[in-house]
Design a protein around this motif. Sequence first.
Motif, short mmCIF file in Angstrom:
data_model
loop_
_atom_site.label_atom_id
_atom_site.label_comp_id
_atom_site.label_asym_id
_atom_site.label_seq_id
_atom_site.Cartn_x
_atom_site.Cartn_y
_atom_site.Cartn_z
N ALA A 1 0.84 -1.19 0.00
CA ALA A 1 0.00 0.00 0.00
C ALA A 1 0.88 1.24 0.00
O ALA A 1 2.07 1.19 0.33
N VAL A 2 0.25 2.37 -0.36
CA VAL A 2 0.94 3.66 -0.38
C VAL A 2 -0.09 4.77 -0.26
O VAL A 2 -1.23 4.62 -0.73
N ASP A 3 0.29 5.87 0.41
CA ASP A 3 -0.50 7.09 0.34
C ASP A 3 -0.13 7.76 -0.97
O ASP A 3 1.05 8.08 -1.19
N LEU A 4 -1.10 7.95 -1.84
CA LEU A 4 -0.81 8.45 -3.19
C LEU A 4 -0.36 9.90 -3.16
O LEU A 4 -0.93 10.74 -2.46
N ARG A 5 0.68 10.17 -3.94
CA ARG A 5 1.22 11.52 -4.10
C ARG A 5 1.43 11.77 -5.59
O ARG A 5 1.78 10.85 -6.32
N PRO A 6 1.28 13.02 -6.01
CA PRO A 6 1.49 13.31 -7.44
C PRO A 6 2.88 12.88 -7.90
O PRO A 6 3.87 13.04 -7.17
N ALA A 7 2.94 12.32 -9.09
CA ALA A 7 4.21 11.90 -9.67
C ALA A 7 4.19 12.28 -11.15
O ALA A 7 3.15 12.19 -11.81
N THR B 1 -1.46 6.65 -10.86
CA THR B 1 -1.55 7.49 -9.66
C THR B 1 -2.21 8.81 -10.00
O THR B 1 -3.10 9.28 -9.27
N ARG B 2 -1.80 9.42 -11.10
CA ARG B 2 -2.41 10.69 -11.50
C ARG B 2 -3.90 10.53 -11.74
O ARG B 2 -4.71 11.35 -11.29
N ALA B 3 -4.31 9.46 -12.42
CA ALA B 3 -5.73 9.22 -12.69
C ALA B 3 -6.51 9.04 -11.39
O ALA B 3 -7.63 9.53 -11.24
N ALA B 4 -5.91 8.33 -10.43
CA ALA B 4 -6.58 8.11 -9.14
C ALA B 4 -6.72 9.42 -8.37
O ALA B 4 -7.79 9.72 -7.82
N LEU B 5 -5.65 10.21 -8.32
CA LEU B 5 -5.71 11.49 -7.60
C LEU B 5 -6.73 12.43 -8.22
O LEU B 5 -7.43 13.16 -7.50
N GLU B 6 -6.87 12.42 -9.54
CA GLU B 6 -7.87 13.25 -10.21
C GLU B 6 -9.29 12.88 -9.80
O GLU B 6 -10.19 13.71 -9.86
N ARG B 7 -9.48 11.62 -9.38
CA ARG B 7 -10.79 11.16 -8.91
C ARG B 7 -10.94 11.33 -7.40
O ARG B 7 -11.93 10.89 -6.82
N GLY B 8 -9.94 11.90 -6.72
CA GLY B 8 -10.03 12.12 -5.29
C GLY B 8 -9.63 10.93 -4.45
O GLY B 8 -9.87 10.90 -3.24
N VAL B 9 -8.99 9.94 -5.07
CA VAL B 9 -8.55 8.74 -4.35
C VAL B 9 -7.23 9.05 -3.64
O VAL B 9 -6.35 9.67 -4.23
N SER B 10 -7.10 8.58 -2.39
CA SER B 10 -5.91 8.95 -1.62
C SER B 10 -5.00 7.77 -1.27
O SER B 10 -3.87 7.99 -0.84
N GLU B 11 -5.46 6.53 -1.45
CA GLU B 11 -4.64 5.39 -1.06
C GLU B 11 -4.61 4.36 -2.18
O GLU B 11 -5.61 4.08 -2.82
N GLY B 12 -3.42 3.79 -2.41
CA GLY B 12 -3.25 2.73 -3.40
C GLY B 12 -2.94 1.41 -2.71
O GLY B 12 -2.24 1.39 -1.70
N VAL B 13 -3.47 0.33 -3.27
CA VAL B 13 -3.26 -1.02 -2.75
C VAL B 13 -2.95 -1.92 -3.93
O VAL B 13 -3.47 -1.70 -5.04
N LEU B 14 -2.11 -2.94 -3.72
CA LEU B 14 -1.87 -3.93 -4.78
C LEU B 14 -1.31 -5.21 -4.20
O LEU B 14 -0.84 -5.25 -3.08
N GLY B 15 -1.39 -6.26 -5.00
CA GLY B 15 -0.74 -7.53 -4.70
C GLY B 15 0.46 -7.65 -5.61
O GLY B 15 0.31 -7.68 -6.83
N ALA B 16 1.65 -7.69 -5.04
CA ALA B 16 2.89 -7.68 -5.82
C ALA B 16 3.56 -9.04 -5.84
O ALA B 16 3.61 -9.72 -4.83
N THR B 17 4.09 -9.41 -7.00
CA THR B 17 4.95 -10.58 -7.08
C THR B 17 6.30 -10.24 -6.45
O THR B 17 6.58 -9.07 -6.14
N VAL B 18 7.13 -11.23 -6.28
CA VAL B 18 8.48 -10.98 -5.74
C VAL B 18 9.22 -10.00 -6.63
O VAL B 18 9.84 -9.04 -6.16
N GLN B 19 9.14 -10.20 -7.95
CA GLN B 19 9.82 -9.31 -8.89
C GLN B 19 9.24 -7.91 -8.86
O GLN B 19 9.95 -6.92 -8.86
N GLY B 20 7.90 -7.81 -8.83
CA GLY B 20 7.25 -6.51 -8.82
C GLY B 20 7.49 -5.72 -7.55
O GLY B 20 7.53 -4.49 -7.57
N ARG B 21 7.66 -6.43 -6.43
CA ARG B 21 7.84 -5.75 -5.14
C ARG B 21 9.00 -4.76 -5.19
O ARG B 21 8.92 -3.66 -4.65
#
Length: 197
Positions: free
Chosen positions: A79-85, A153-173
């Motif tokens: 998870a992450v608190d979304l910030r503009p990137a 992230t930009r698309a989510a922030l534009e919709r007012g979303v503040s937190e991101g969640v995902l399931g990561a593989t070992v490589q993706g982590r």
Amino acid sequence: MSRGATAPEDVPWGLRIEVGRPSRTVRHVLLGADADTARTLVGTVTEPATCVKAFLPPADMEPWFPAGWEPTEPCFLMAVDLRPARVRTPDGYTAAVETADGVARVRVVAAGGELAARGQAGLTDTACVFDQIITEPAHRHRGLGTAVMAALTRAALERGVSEGVLGATVQGRALYEAIGWKALAPLSGFTYRPVTS
């Protein structure tokens, strides 16, 4: 939401999701279920390609599963608190974002028009699930995964979303940690694949 599955059903052990794909028909997510509850659930499964997942190490879950069950690739809940990137693509690549029906989709294409990377995110009022983040083998190690994540992230922030969640593989982590995501728990699973004669 991201994959167009039906809404999860609350069940005594957590959640049940009708996935509806040949490789994975039903997914059970154990939320705080004890070993006895998990074994009871596993003992009722008769449909091939049913998957049981939990936020536990695979070794903790393995004793619950008899023959006919195979471990899935190890993953991590992140998870992450979304910030503009800033969305940066290397020369010769273009990123495009489309949002429809609560899902943001990003496609990165190379100069010749071939798909180089992609990803999507299911958006809710306060959180989004990043999903299917893929860079094609011929285009890896060029920062395209980071560009996809920044565009989502930009698309989510534009919709007012503040937190991101995902399931990561070992490589993706490794990619996600490099851009500020935190691993919260292991995400392990077993899929029912009975041997047929």
